[in-house]
Motif scaffolding. Structure first.
Motif: not given
Ligand SMILES: NC(=O)c1ccc[n+]([C@@H]2O[C@H](COP(=O)([O-])OP(=O)(O)OC[C@H]3O[C@@H](n4cnc5c(N)ncnc54)[C@H](OP(=O)(O)O)[C@@H]3O)[C@@H](O)[C@H]2O)c1
Length: 373
Positions: A49, A58, A198-199, A201, A291, A317, A364
């Motif tokens: 992202y 964002r 499924t994303g 992380f 997270m 983190m 993915r």
């Molecule tokens: N706390 C921390 O230290 C930390 C560090 C890094 C990142 N993060 C957070 O982690 C988040 C997730 O990261 P990511 O790599 O998985 O990728 P992402 O691209 O931010 O999110 C994609 C994921 O979210 C799902 N999604 C998107 N819109 C949705 C909705 N409306 N309802 C339910 N699910 C939805 C997607 O599902 P589909 O497969 O169905 O599209 C996919 O699994 C980031 O956005 C970031 O904010 C937190």
């Protein structure tokens, strides 16, 4: 490369004005002061992202002008005079989570976020401004993890694991959920819900939780991506996010006692039902690691949380101890992602637009898009 052999200038990907297009610039190469090293960047992964971070969508807080970037794989090019372990030529993982040396609560993600306080803002304004989407970067010594190159990248015939060094950029995806999973004390033999799974992380969280010995219930919207997660291990179960809390809870509860839940929601999942469903499915004394990147406040099932002694734990983190422990899991081969991690494509800094688009489409399981500056 000693300090006098560092090139006087190098190329870096810079944002001059917040949210505006990036430019590749020639910038001076810094010398390493005490407490720092200069690393030559070999591979810098692009988070799926990132396009939406640097176009302002964002709303990440950061200062400009900025050499952007994140954690990376590099080689030590020169060290400050107080380095006692790291030496020129070492293969290293640079962790972009920088903490104030006199206040560990002042945290920035170098190149990405100035954090949430005056102390962290000061950190980013000063010494640790310029990050890894560049040929060289100046980084704090304590943010470098020395990699056992012969073990991780050596030939299996010689006792190595045979990773291509660029595959090690996956550590970025995995270390984040590891921090959350450790923060709630996930134990081998426990069952944890990961959602959305499924994303980039999220799917790394499934791999890491399996590596920690847990059974995983992966929740997501995309059934194809959920099926792919199921192929990881017989210890993976899946539940579809349907938008109906009652049916989601019923599906989760079919798997029996559930000990914990890792939420890694993106901004877009603000109104998703999975958080409530997962919390309501936990056993008495269940634990939740929060997270996600939600921007707005969020309702919690307060009465259930109170009555069931649920712990809600936020984690941004991970700690340094988490980093070393995670590296141990990789180096010993307890977590083995040699076949899983696929480099989708490597880009030059000048190709940043194409690179960000490619990363957005390939967030993915096991996929990595990166710069090789
Ligand atoms: N706390 C921390 O230290 C930390 C560090 C890094 C990142 N993060 C957070 O982690 C988040 C997730 O990261 P990511 O790599 O998985 O990728 P992402 O691209 O931010 O999110 C994609 C994921 O979210 C799902 N999604 C998107 N819109 C949705 C909705 N409306 N309802 C339910 N699910 C939805 C997607 O599902 P589909 O497969 O169905 O599209 C996919 O699994 C980031 O956005 C970031 O904010 C937190």
């Amino acid at each position: 490369m000693s300090t006098d052999a560092l090139p006087p200038t190098h190329k870096a990907l810079v944002q001059e004005v917040y949210g505006e297009p990036l430019i590749v610039k020639t910038v001076p190469t810094p010398q390493p002061p005490p407490g720092a090293a200069i690393i030559k960047i070999l591979y810098a992964p692009i988070i799926s992202y990132m396009r939406d971070v640097y176009n302002g969508k964002r709303k990440y807080p950061y200062l400009t002008p900025l050499v952007i970037g994140t954690s990376a794989i590099g080689r030590v090019a020169a060290t400050g005079s107080d380095a006692v372990l790291l030496k020129e030529g070492d293969l290293v993982y640079f962790d972009c989570t920088i903490r104030g040396r006199d206040d560990s609560g002042a945290i920035i993600l170098m190149g990405l976020s100035q954090g949430f306080g005056e102390g962290s803002k000061k950190l980013m304004e000063g010494e640790w401004r310029d990050c890894t989407f560049a040929e060289f970067a100046k980084v704090p010594l304590e943010n470098l993890l020395q990699l056992d190159e012969s073990r991780l990248c050596g030939s299996p015939a010689d006792g190595g694991l045979g990773y291509a060094p660029e595959q090690l950029t996956w550590i970025l995806q995995a270390m984040v959920p590891y921090g959350g999973l450790r923060s709630i004390g996930l134990q081998a033999g426990e069952t944890i819900i990961v959602a959305p799974a499924t994303g980039a992380f999220g799917s790394a969280a499934v791999v890491v939780a399996l590596g920690m010995g847990a059974r995983v219930i992966a929740m997501g919207r995309n059934s194809e991506a959920l099926e792919q997660l199921k192929t990881l291990s017989p210890r993976v179960e899946t539940v579809q996010i349907t938008g109906d809390v009652q049916s989601e809870v019923a599906s989760l509860k079919k798997f029996g006692r559930i000990d914990a839940f890792l939420d890694i929601s993106p901004t877009e999942a603000q109104n998703s039902t999975h958080f409530k469903s997962a919390v309501l499915s936990l056993r008495h004394e269940g634990r939740v690691s929060m997270m996600g990147g939600l921007l707005d406040d969020f309702p919690i099932p307060y009465r259930f949380v109170m009555r069931s002694n649920i712990t809600l734990k936020g984690t941004w983190m991970y700690t340094r101890a988490d980093c070393q422990a995670f590296l141990g899991l990789m180096t010993t081969g307890v977590i083995d992602v040699r076949k899983l991690v696929q480099v989708v494509e490597m880009f030059k800094l000048e190709e940043w637009e194409k690179a960000f688009d490619m990363a957005a489409e390939h967030g993915r399981l096991g996929q990595i898009v990166m710069f090789a500056p």
